[in-house]
Design a protein around this motif. Structure first.
Motif, mmCIF file in Angstrom:
data_model
loop_
_atom_site.group_PDB
_atom_site.id
_atom_site.type_symbol
_atom_site.label_atom_id
_atom_site.label_comp_id
_atom_site.label_asym_id
_atom_site.label_seq_id
_atom_site.Cartn_x
_atom_site.Cartn_y
_atom_site.Cartn_z
ATOM 1 N N LEU A 373 11.776 -69.850 -27.956
ATOM 2 C CA LEU A 373 12.280 -70.256 -29.263
ATOM 3 C C LEU A 373 12.850 -69.072 -30.050
ATOM 4 O O LEU A 373 13.844 -69.186 -30.754
ATOM 5 C CB LEU A 373 11.097 -70.840 -30.043
ATOM 6 C CG LEU A 373 11.355 -71.878 -31.090
ATOM 7 C CD1 LEU A 373 11.873 -73.138 -30.420
ATOM 8 C CD2 LEU A 373 10.053 -72.197 -31.826
ATOM 9 N N TYR A 374 12.179 -67.922 -29.919
ATOM 10 C CA TYR A 374 12.609 -66.751 -30.687
ATOM 11 C C TYR A 374 13.737 -66.019 -29.982
ATOM 12 O O TYR A 374 14.288 -65.070 -30.504
ATOM 13 C CB TYR A 374 11.454 -65.776 -30.883
ATOM 14 C CG TYR A 374 10.217 -66.413 -31.420
ATOM 15 C CD1 TYR A 374 10.086 -66.708 -32.770
ATOM 16 C CD2 TYR A 374 9.168 -66.744 -30.570
ATOM 17 C CE1 TYR A 374 8.944 -67.303 -33.264
ATOM 18 C CE2 TYR A 374 8.027 -67.338 -31.060
ATOM 19 C CZ TYR A 374 7.919 -67.615 -32.396
ATOM 20 O OH TYR A 374 6.788 -68.208 -32.866
ATOM 21 N N ALA A 375 14.025 -66.441 -28.771
ATOM 22 C CA ALA A 375 15.037 -65.731 -27.995
ATOM 23 C C ALA A 375 16.429 -66.259 -28.311
ATOM 24 O O ALA A 375 17.414 -65.770 -27.799
ATOM 25 C CB ALA A 375 14.738 -65.882 -26.507
ATOM 26 N N THR A 376 16.497 -67.241 -29.172
ATOM 27 C CA THR A 376 17.792 -67.830 -29.488
ATOM 28 C C THR A 376 18.432 -67.135 -30.685
ATOM 29 O O THR A 376 17.854 -66.230 -31.266
ATOM 30 C CB THR A 376 17.623 -69.317 -29.828
ATOM 31 O OG1 THR A 376 16.713 -69.389 -30.919
ATOM 32 C CG2 THR A 376 17.061 -70.076 -28.649
ATOM 33 N N ARG A 377 19.580 -67.604 -31.077
ATOM 34 C CA ARG A 377 20.306 -67.017 -32.195
ATOM 35 C C ARG A 377 19.516 -67.037 -33.492
ATOM 36 O O ARG A 377 19.452 -66.066 -34.228
ATOM 37 C CB ARG A 377 21.575 -67.825 -32.455
ATOM 38 C CG ARG A 377 22.792 -67.235 -31.866
ATOM 39 C CD ARG A 377 23.881 -68.284 -32.007
ATOM 40 N NE ARG A 377 24.884 -68.099 -30.992
ATOM 41 C CZ ARG A 377 25.952 -67.330 -31.167
ATOM 42 N NH1 ARG A 377 26.123 -66.681 -32.287
ATOM 43 N NH2 ARG A 377 26.831 -67.205 -30.209
ATOM 44 N N GLY A 378 18.923 -68.165 -33.810
ATOM 45 C CA GLY A 378 18.187 -68.272 -35.077
ATOM 46 C C GLY A 378 16.785 -67.692 -34.967
ATOM 47 O O GLY A 378 16.019 -67.712 -35.922
ATOM 48 N N GLY A 379 16.473 -67.171 -33.775
ATOM 49 C CA GLY A 379 15.106 -66.765 -33.479
ATOM 50 C C GLY A 379 14.514 -65.741 -34.438
ATOM 51 O O GLY A 379 13.340 -65.824 -34.793
ATOM 52 N N LEU A 380 15.342 -64.801 -34.877
ATOM 53 C CA LEU A 380 14.817 -63.733 -35.723
ATOM 54 C C LEU A 380 14.264 -64.294 -37.034
ATOM 55 O O LEU A 380 13.248 -63.834 -37.543
ATOM 56 C CB LEU A 380 15.915 -62.709 -35.998
ATOM 57 C CG LEU A 380 15.430 -61.356 -36.507
ATOM 58 C CD1 LEU A 380 14.478 -60.710 -35.525
ATOM 59 C CD2 LEU A 380 16.615 -60.436 -36.760
ATOM 60 N N ASN A 381 14.940 -65.309 -37.568
ATOM 61 C CA ASN A 381 14.462 -65.915 -38.815
ATOM 62 C C ASN A 381 13.159 -66.663 -38.601
ATOM 63 O O ASN A 381 12.250 -66.586 -39.415
ATOM 64 C CB ASN A 381 15.506 -66.886 -39.372
ATOM 65 C CG ASN A 381 16.762 -66.148 -39.776
ATOM 66 O OD1 ASN A 381 16.676 -65.002 -40.197
ATOM 67 N ND2 ASN A 381 17.902 -66.782 -39.614
ATOM 68 N N ILE A 382 13.088 -67.391 -37.483
ATOM 69 C CA ILE A 382 11.843 -68.106 -37.202
ATOM 70 C C ILE A 382 10.711 -67.091 -37.080
ATOM 71 O O ILE A 382 9.636 -67.261 -37.634
ATOM 72 C CB ILE A 382 11.930 -68.911 -35.885
ATOM 73 C CG1 ILE A 382 13.224 -69.718 -35.825
ATOM 74 C CG2 ILE A 382 10.726 -69.839 -35.728
ATOM 75 C CD1 ILE A 382 13.419 -70.454 -34.500
ATOM 76 N N LEU A 383 11.018 -66.022 -36.345
ATOM 77 C CA LEU A 383 9.994 -64.998 -36.125
ATOM 78 C C LEU A 383 9.485 -64.434 -37.451
ATOM 79 O O LEU A 383 8.281 -64.314 -37.675
ATOM 80 C CB LEU A 383 10.586 -63.892 -35.249
ATOM 81 C CG LEU A 383 9.619 -62.893 -34.630
ATOM 82 C CD1 LEU A 383 10.215 -62.354 -33.335
ATOM 83 C CD2 LEU A 383 9.306 -61.755 -35.555
ATOM 84 N N ASP A 384 10.400 -64.114 -38.347
ATOM 85 C CA ASP A 384 10.029 -63.567 -39.651
ATOM 86 C C ASP A 384 9.136 -64.517 -40.428
ATOM 87 O O ASP A 384 8.134 -64.114 -41.008
ATOM 88 C CB ASP A 384 11.293 -63.295 -40.477
ATOM 89 C CG ASP A 384 11.709 -61.844 -40.359
ATOM 90 O OD1 ASP A 384 10.931 -61.079 -39.748
ATOM 91 O OD2 ASP A 384 12.776 -61.494 -40.860
#
Ligand code: PHE
Ligand code: NA
Length: 457
Positions: A373-384
């Protein structure tokens, strides 16, 4: 029931516990927290937090695991049936953390590789948020595959492979390799960093005490928060690891050793990071404070944007410093991820009476898939978002509930104290129960309220 797995040696247990504690929190969280919370003056609240909450809680968790010989849910359930969910909650928090911790290690692995050619070019920031986080070659079939996929698969293969080999042959062996290597690599980094031009300036900024901050409630909360996260407390980890200790083990001493080793590594990391930041300030002809305000000196930004810039400018063999730095992140990360994942592997295999291997495939498999899930484009935001939520509420609340349940609800501290004292040459006394029954609940309760109000403000 005594065929429970055990550590082969005391050193093996200690290295595994240190491996869990020493992680990204030491390398990119401590230096920034200390810098922003009074610099050298931070040592006072920090040591206070270590001695009144960190080590006492570590002793408590070690004792619970050692006495009840179970993963977190089982050990808490043995104290009182009504407390089993506390263990599951901690396991769930650990599970969620493992899903993004793995991705960060995978990035570090890629960056170790990129260091060799300084692949991020002249603008590491753009590389990280632009090119690097993108899917590979959009437009073609390969565009569906995130770049981080292969390193991520490697990370999970190492972690789950280690866990499936069991406590002694897997976790212990891995930490016996990872932790000494980490210390050697990191010492090389620090020696190189402190000899860079501008390093002394960085160190002065880091250690310069701002005593005016010492009465600041926020600084104290930051100190306790750092200690909790850094010692992997209230994550079900230390209970699980201690449950594999042989009967005759000096719990209290082990807790002091783990605590001091972790703090030593934090201070070492502070020296390394701020020497490097001082060097960068020197290169740009600016002040450390200015640089810190502009770029930040912690977190993902420090590792994947600021450090690449520093690495590119360090004289000597190009990229060597980067290779060492990212390899350290990988080693520190692996040993922590192994410990987080062991919490659910142990809990699930015990609860459902299935083999460790099945539990690894099932628990680890689900975590590995979710980490995509975090490996996708939006992943960084989810991770944060997930990281923020977990750190602000998951951990503090789990810690608060844990001490209140053990100290007040189950009135278990006296029994635990006797248990720990029966095999140690360091005797716990009333101060230990006071730290857990009074100081820790007050601090954690205060921290929760503070987090909630700042959220609503
Ligand atoms: N203690 C680790 C660190 O300092 C982080 C960690 C948190 C590890 C939670 C496992 C579980 O980086
Ligand atoms: Na730590």
């Amino acid at each position: 029931m005594e065929n429970r797995s055990q550590w082969g040696t005391r050193v093996g247990f200690l290295l595994a516990a240190m491996g869990s504690a020493i992680g990204l929190g030491n390398i990119w969280r401590f230096p920034a927290t200390a810098y922003e919370s009074g610099g050298g003056a931070f040592i006072v609240p920090y040591l206070f937090a270590l001695l009144t909450a960190g080590i006492p809680l570590l002793i408590m968790e070690y004792t619970i695991g050692h006495r009840y010989r179970g993963s977190a849910p089982k050990s808490f359930a043995t104290i009182n049936k009504k407390m089993e969910w506390i263990g599951w909650w901690q396991v769930l928090v650990a599970f969620v953390i493992s899903t993004y911790y793995a991705v960060i290690i995978a990035w570090a692995l890629m960056y170790a590789y990129y260091s060799i050619g300084l692949t991020w070019g002249s603008d590491p920031t753009a590389f990280f948020v632009g090119d690097f986080l993108k899917l590979a070659d959009p437009g073609q079939l390969g565009g569906l595959v995130p770049k981080v996929l292969i390193p991520l698969v490697i990370v999970w293969a190492v972690v789950l492979g280690t866990l499936s080999r069991g406590v002694k042959k897997g976790i212990e062996v891995a930490n016996k390799i990872f932790i000494p290597s980490l210390v050697v690599l990191f010492l090389i980094i620090v020696v190189r960093a402190v000899t860079l031009p501008g390093a002394m300036n960085g160190l002065n900024s880091f250690f310069e005490p701002d005593w005016s901050r010492i009465m600041d409630a926020e600084v104290w909360i930051a100190a306790y928060g750092q200690i909790f996260f850094s010692l992997s407390i209230a994550f079900a980890i230390m209970v699980t690891y201690a449950s594999y200790l042989p009967r005759k083990s000096d719990i209290t001493n082990n807790a002091f050793i783990t605590g001091f080793a972790n703090s030593s590594f934090e201070i070492l990391a502070g020296i390394g990071v701020f020497s490097a930041v001082g060097f960068m300030a020197f290169q740009y002809d600016t002040t450390v404070a200015g640089l810190a305000a502009e770029k930040g000196v912690g977190g993902i930004g420090l590792a994947f944007m600021v450090f690449p810039e520093i690495i590119s400018q360090i004289p000597g063999i190009p990229g060597l410093f980067g290779l060492l730095f990212f390899a350290s992140l990988v080693l520190a990360g692996f040993s922590s991820l192994i410990s987080i994942s062991e919490t659910y592997v142990a809990a699930v295999s015990e609860k459902f009476n299935i083999s460790r291997q099945k539990s690894v495939v099932f628990g680890g498999g689900v975590a590995a898939i979710l980490s995509l899930l975090y490996a996708t484009r939006g992943g960084l935001n989810i991770l944060d978002t997930v990281d923020h939520f977990i750190n602000s509420y998951g951990v503090a609340l789990a810690g608060l509930v844990e001490v209140v349940a053990v100290a007040w609800f189950a009135k278990e501290l006296k029994a635990l104290q006797q248990h720990a004292n029966s095999s140690s040459d360091v005797m716990l006394a009333g101060w230990w129960r006071f730290c857990l029954g009074v100081i820790t609940p007050i601090v954690l309760g205060f921290q929760m309220v503070q987090n909630l109000t700042s959220e609503l403000a």
